[in-house]
Design an enzyme around this catalytic site. Structure first.
Site, PDB file in Angstrom:
ATOM      1  N   TRP A   1       0.834  -1.214   0.000  1.00  0.00           N
ATOM      2  CA  TRP A   1       0.000   0.000   0.000  1.00  0.00           C
ATOM      3  C   TRP A   1       0.868   1.264   0.000  1.00  0.00           C
ATOM      4  O   TRP A   1       1.805   1.361   0.793  1.00  0.00           O
ATOM      5  CB  TRP A   1      -0.892   0.004   1.240  1.00  0.00           C
TER       6      TRP A   1
ATOM      7  N   ASP B   1       1.060  -8.924   0.445  1.00  0.00           N
ATOM      8  CA  ASP B   1      -0.309  -8.393   0.498  1.00  0.00           C
ATOM      9  C   ASP B   1      -0.525  -7.315  -0.567  1.00  0.00           C
ATOM     10  O   ASP B   1       0.324  -6.446  -0.761  1.00  0.00           O
ATOM     11  CB  ASP B   1      -0.566  -7.792   1.892  1.00  0.00           C
TER      12      ASP B   1
ATOM     13  N   TYR C   1      -4.883  -0.537  -4.696  1.00  0.00           N
ATOM     14  CA  TYR C   1      -3.572   0.061  -4.430  1.00  0.00           C
ATOM     15  C   TYR C   1      -2.981   0.635  -5.728  1.00  0.00           C
ATOM     16  O   TYR C   1      -2.760  -0.096  -6.690  1.00  0.00           O
ATOM     17  CB  TYR C   1      -2.603  -0.969  -3.815  1.00  0.00           C
TER      18      TYR C   1
ATOM     19  N   SER D   1      -0.734  -1.619   9.225  1.00  0.00           N
ATOM     20  CA  SER D   1      -0.176  -0.391   9.842  1.00  0.00           C
ATOM     21  C   SER D   1       0.373  -0.611  11.247  1.00  0.00           C
ATOM     22  O   SER D   1       0.026   0.119  12.196  1.00  0.00           O
ATOM     23  CB  SER D   1      -1.192   0.760   9.838  1.00  0.00           C
TER      24      SER D   1
ATOM     25  N   LEU E   1       3.134   0.154  12.410  1.00  0.00           N
ATOM     26  CA  LEU E   1       3.915   1.304  12.903  1.00  0.00           C
ATOM     27  C   LEU E   1       3.110   2.605  12.824  1.00  0.00           C
ATOM     28  O   LEU E   1       3.687   3.691  12.890  1.00  0.00           O
ATOM     29  CB  LEU E   1       5.209   1.456  12.086  1.00  0.00           C
TER      30      LEU E   1
ATOM     31  N   LYS F   1      10.509   8.890  14.147  1.00  0.00           N
ATOM     32  CA  LYS F   1      11.249   9.827  13.284  1.00  0.00           C
ATOM     33  C   LYS F   1      10.580  11.196  13.147  1.00  0.00           C
ATOM     34  O   LYS F   1      11.188  12.129  12.651  1.00  0.00           O
ATOM     35  CB  LYS F   1      11.489   9.211  11.908  1.00  0.00           C
TER      36      LYS F   1
ATOM     37  N   GLY G   1       5.199  -2.539   6.103  1.00  0.00           N
ATOM     38  CA  GLY G   1       5.313  -1.660   4.944  1.00  0.00           C
ATOM     39  C   GLY G   1       6.697  -1.050   4.997  1.00  0.00           C
ATOM     40  O   GLY G   1       7.238  -0.857   6.081  1.00  0.00           O
TER      41      GLY G   1
ATOM     42  N   GLU H   1      15.564  -3.799   9.050  1.00  0.00           N
ATOM     43  CA  GLU H   1      15.400  -3.617  10.505  1.00  0.00           C
ATOM     44  C   GLU H   1      14.096  -4.278  10.985  1.00  0.00           C
ATOM     45  O   GLU H   1      14.088  -5.038  11.968  1.00  0.00           O
ATOM     46  CB  GLU H   1      15.371  -2.122  10.858  1.00  0.00           C
ATOM     47  N   ASN H   2      13.021  -4.026  10.262  1.00  0.00           N
ATOM     48  CA  ASN H   2      11.705  -4.514  10.709  1.00  0.00           C
ATOM     49  C   ASN H   2      11.661  -6.043  10.763  1.00  0.00           C
ATOM     50  O   ASN H   2      10.981  -6.619  11.609  1.00  0.00           O
ATOM     51  CB  ASN H   2      10.604  -3.988   9.775  1.00  0.00           C
TER      52      ASN H   2
HETATM   53  P1  NDP Z   1       3.325   0.671   8.760  1.00  0.00           P
HETATM   54  O1  NDP Z   1       2.421   1.271   9.763  1.00  0.00           O
HETATM   55  O2  NDP Z   1       4.387  -0.230   9.261  1.00  0.00           O
HETATM   56  O3  NDP Z   1       3.945   1.850   7.905  1.00  0.00           O
HETATM   57  C1  NDP Z   1       4.914   1.574   6.953  1.00  0.00           C
HETATM   58  C2  NDP Z   1       5.664   2.860   6.620  1.00  0.00           C
HETATM   59  O4  NDP Z   1       6.365   3.354   7.784  1.00  0.00           O
HETATM   60  C3  NDP Z   1       6.738   2.607   5.577  1.00  0.00           C
HETATM   61  O5  NDP Z   1       6.230   2.625   4.276  1.00  0.00           O
HETATM   62  C4  NDP Z   1       7.701   3.739   5.878  1.00  0.00           C
HETATM   63  O6  NDP Z   1       7.136   4.927   5.336  1.00  0.00           O
HETATM   64  C5  NDP Z   1       7.663   3.799   7.413  1.00  0.00           C
HETATM   65  N1  NDP Z   1       8.634   2.877   8.009  1.00  0.00           N
HETATM   66  C6  NDP Z   1       8.627   1.517   7.963  1.00  0.00           C
HETATM   67  N2  NDP Z   1       9.668   0.991   8.611  1.00  0.00           N
HETATM   68  C7  NDP Z   1      10.374   2.030   9.096  1.00  0.00           C
HETATM   69  C8  NDP Z   1      11.572   2.119   9.848  1.00  0.00           C
HETATM   70  N3  NDP Z   1      12.245   1.019  10.222  1.00  0.00           N
HETATM   71  N4  NDP Z   1      12.026   3.348  10.175  1.00  0.00           N
HETATM   72  C9  NDP Z   1      11.355   4.467   9.807  1.00  0.00           C
HETATM   73  N5  NDP Z   1      10.215   4.443   9.057  1.00  0.00           N
HETATM   74  C10 NDP Z   1       9.726   3.236   8.718  1.00  0.00           C
HETATM   75  O7  NDP Z   1       2.508  -0.226   7.714  1.00  0.00           O
HETATM   76  P2  NDP Z   1       1.538   0.207   6.479  1.00  0.00           P
HETATM   77  O8  NDP Z   1       0.651   1.319   6.867  1.00  0.00           O
HETATM   78  O9  NDP Z   1       2.379   0.357   5.268  1.00  0.00           O
HETATM   79  O10 NDP Z   1       0.678  -1.117   6.359  1.00  0.00           O
HETATM   80  C11 NDP Z   1       1.314  -2.347   6.027  1.00  0.00           C
HETATM   81  C12 NDP Z   1       0.504  -3.060   4.972  1.00  0.00           C
HETATM   82  O11 NDP Z   1      -0.791  -3.335   5.482  1.00  0.00           O
HETATM   83  C13 NDP Z   1       0.244  -2.276   3.682  1.00  0.00           C
HETATM   84  O12 NDP Z   1       1.306  -2.308   2.790  1.00  0.00           O
HETATM   85  C14 NDP Z   1      -0.948  -3.029   3.149  1.00  0.00           C
HETATM   86  O13 NDP Z   1      -0.548  -4.220   2.530  1.00  0.00           O
HETATM   87  C15 NDP Z   1      -1.728  -3.328   4.417  1.00  0.00           C
HETATM   88  N6  NDP Z   1      -2.783  -2.324   4.660  1.00  0.00           N
HETATM   89  C16 NDP Z   1      -4.084  -2.741   4.614  1.00  0.00           C
HETATM   90  C17 NDP Z   1      -5.114  -1.871   4.804  1.00  0.00           C
HETATM   91  C18 NDP Z   1      -6.507  -2.383   4.748  1.00  0.00           C
HETATM   92  O14 NDP Z   1      -7.446  -1.584   4.716  1.00  0.00           O
HETATM   93  N7  NDP Z   1      -6.707  -3.670   4.702  1.00  0.00           N
HETATM   94  C19 NDP Z   1      -4.880  -0.432   5.050  1.00  0.00           C
HETATM   95  C20 NDP Z   1      -3.479  -0.087   5.117  1.00  0.00           C
HETATM   96  C21 NDP Z   1      -2.485  -1.003   4.940  1.00  0.00           C
HETATM   97  P3  NDP Z   1       7.999   6.220   4.952  1.00  0.00           P
HETATM   98  O15 NDP Z   1       9.418   5.767   4.650  1.00  0.00           O
HETATM   99  O16 NDP Z   1       7.309   6.781   3.768  1.00  0.00           O
HETATM  100  O17 NDP Z   1       7.949   7.101   6.157  1.00  0.00           O
END
Ligand code: NDP
Length: 327
Positions: A21, A49, A54, A210, A212, A220, A286, A295-296
């Site tokens: 996403w 996923d 998306y 989500s 994080l 950050k 994500g 890291e994750n």
């Molecule tokens: P997170 O809450 O983990 O956010 C991920 C984002 O956080 C990354 O894209 C990055 O964004 C930042 N990030 C990740 N790791 C780190 C790190 N180690 N240090 C600093 N920043 C970091 O998860 P998502 O919101 O992406 O959700 C995960 C998945 O869940 C999605 O990809 C999707 O497949 C699913 N999803 C499903 C939904 C639904 O309605 N069913 C809705 C939303 C998500 P950046 O670098 O841009 O700051």
């Protein structure tokens, strides 16, 4: 990597998985998407996923190309899509959970992903304009046709999910296997209260999103304004407005004190906290950068550190633990 049963189904899903996403086909180059999938797969991640909505279908196209190029054994990974929001076009019958859109949407997702079947298919949101009975029948038929193997819901209420279970049971149809709810330190109600009966009585699996809180729980954004992040994407300004608020930032500061004491990063603390919940089948990660994903993917290491005392400290900081109900 640890593998967990997806609820009471026979499917084994890696405790950490990778989602697309906002990143695939949107925020990141295809080359980075490929690197992310490579790193994940090599670390034992077996679930990727995706959803029709998306990047208007582009996320599935990007993932499909990568899967084709990698040529990994099809039985070694699980791919999902989700139907509801539509892909490029949103005309009537191109969105929602009608039999028509579920059938056509699934066929389109399969084409974009270049796959013969989807392992998991989700109803991405409840659809007030389609009877749950029609949706359950359509999902059952998609399973019978071999186009999908397991089906589930995302962001449905417990009562909607229960209706689906009871209707499936009464008519000997394939019931939902999993729900995809939001779950993180700031968002707990469904996983820790509303769904408890579904876990106990129906063996519902969960693929949580989500973890994080869109990156907020990395810390950050505390005393900094990083530029190349999700919260700078104009298309989702609403998300930033909702999450990046003083009260949350204050809590993140206090959580950081705990992660510092444990000598681990805040990211790992936040992900480990999700993994610790036994009703979580998989935490969908994500990432927009390979270093983040690396890291994750080490978060499982910290779960043993999260003993009762630490969990209680975290609860007192978060001040949002749902009231316990005996089930
Ligand atoms: P997170 O809450 O983990 O956010 C991920 C984002 O956080 C990354 O894209 C990055 O964004 C930042 N990030 C990740 N790791 C780190 C790190 N180690 N240090 C600093 N920043 C970091 O998860 P998502 O919101 O992406 O959700 C995960 C998945 O869940 C999605 O990809 C999707 O497949 C699913 N999803 C499903 C939904 C639904 O309605 N069913 C809705 C939303 C998500 P950046 O670098 O841009 O700051």
């Amino acid at each position: 990597m640890e593998y967990r049963r997806l609820g009471k189904s026979g499917l084994q899903v890696s405790a950490l998985s990778l989602g697309s996403w906002l990143t695939f086909g949107n925020q990141i180059e295809d080359k980075v998407a490929e690197e992310l999938m490579d790193i994940a797969y090599e670390s034992g991640v077996n679930f990727f996923d995706n959803a029709e909505g998306y990047a208007g279908g582009k996320s599935e196209i990007v993932m499909g190309k990568i899967l084709k190029k990698k040529n990994w054994d099809r039985s070694s990974y699980i791919v999902s899509s989700k139907i509801y929001f539509g892909a490029e076009e949103k005309k009537p019958n191109m969105i929602g959970l009608s039999r028509k859109h579920l059938f056509e949407g699934t066929n389109n997702a399969l084409k974009r992903l270049q796959l013969d079947h989807l392992d998991l298919l989700y109803c991405h949101r409840p659809d007030q304009n389609t009877p749950i009975e029609e949706t359950v029948w359509a999902m059952h038929q998609l399973v019978m046709q071999g186009k999908i193997l397991y089906w589930g819901t995302s962001e449905w209420s417990a009562s909607e999910i229960m209706q689906a279970f009871y209707f499936a049971e009464k008519n000997h149809l394939v019931p939902p296997s999993m729900e995809q709810p939001q779950y993180n330190m700031f968002w707990r109600e469904k996983m820790e209260k509303e769904f408890l009966l579904l876990f106990r009585d129906f063996g519902l699996g969960t693929t949580i999103w989500s973890p994080l809180a869109s990156g907020l729980l990395s810390g950050k954004y505390n005393n900094a304004n990083p530029k190349d992040t999700r919260f700078n994407m104009e298309s989702i300004a609403w998300l930033k407005d909702r999450l990046l608020v003083e009260a949350n930032l204050k809590k993140v500061d206090r959580l950081k004190e705990i992660s510092d004491k444990l000598n681990i990063s805040l990211v790992k603390l936040a992900l480990g906290w999700c993994l610790k919940n036994p009703n979580v089948s998989t935490v969908i990660l994500g990432a927009s950068k390979t270093a983040q994903l690396k890291e994750n993917l080490t978060a499982l290491e910290v779960v043993p550190l999260l003993d009762e005392k630490i969990m209680a400290k975290l609860d007192s900081i978060l001040a949002n633990k749902p009231e316990f109900i005996e089930v």
